[in-house]
Design a protein around this motif. Structure first.
Motif, short mmCIF file in Angstrom:
data_model
loop_
_atom_site.label_atom_id
_atom_site.label_comp_id
_atom_site.label_asym_id
_atom_site.label_seq_id
_atom_site.Cartn_x
_atom_site.Cartn_y
_atom_site.Cartn_z
N LYS A 87 98.84 98.66 29.11
CA LYS A 87 99.63 98.81 30.33
C LYS A 87 99.38 97.60 31.21
CE LYS A 87 99.96 103.79 30.82
NZ LYS A 87 99.72 104.93 31.70
N LEU A 88 100.43 97.14 31.87
CA LEU A 88 100.30 96.01 32.79
C LEU A 88 99.63 96.46 34.08
CD1 LEU A 88 103.83 94.38 32.37
CD2 LEU A 88 101.69 93.66 31.34
N LYS A 89 98.69 95.67 34.57
CA LYS A 89 98.02 96.00 35.82
C LYS A 89 98.96 95.85 37.01
CE LYS A 89 93.29 94.77 34.59
NZ LYS A 89 92.15 93.91 34.93
N SER A 90 99.86 94.89 36.91
CA SER A 90 100.73 94.59 38.05
C SER A 90 101.66 95.75 38.43
CB SER A 90 101.55 93.33 37.77
OG SER A 90 102.36 93.53 36.63
N GLY A 92 101.96 98.79 36.17
CA GLY A 92 101.64 99.99 35.41
C GLY A 92 102.58 100.26 34.25
#
Length: 119
Positions: A87-90, A92
């Motif tokens: 999942k992307l941190k930026s 989600g």
């Protein structure tokens, strides 16, 4: 003027190619004979070494051993993964989900995808 000069050129190149192949085969056979002689010498050295050890220390066990060259021997590693996701941190956003697989020793593995996909 000879109108078939190009055929003579092709014939000459073909004959030259076959001559080079024959010469290469000769060199290859000669090098194989040298390797064979070296191998016989190594076998004789190994036999003499074992006899020497048995003569000096008769009670010692000398395992049958044959020199196989100096190759790096690494243990085989198998890497497996189950239900992997990212999942992307930026924001989600899930960009990878439920990936399962394994990388086996002595097998080719490829991770494929379009350009810019983040492989």
């Amino acid at each position: 003027v000879d109108s078939y000069w190009w055929e003579k050129c092709v014939l000459g190149i073909t004959v030259l190619g076959y001559a080079l192949l024959a010469f290469n085969a000769f060199l290859n056979r000669r090098s194989r004979l040298q390797v064979s002689k070296q191998s016989k010498t190594m076998s004789e050295c190994e036999r003499c070494s074992v006899e020497l050890v048995r003569g000096l220390v008769p009670q010692a066990k000398v395992p049958d051993y044959r020199f196989r060259g100096m190759r790096l021997k690494m243990p085989a590693i198998r890497v497996g993964f189950d239900n992997v996701g990212v999942k992307l941190k930026s924001n989600g956003r899930c960009i990878l989900q439920g990936v399962t697989g394994e990388f086996r020793p002595k097998r080719v593995a490829a991770i494929m995808g379009p350009s810019g996909a983040g492989k």
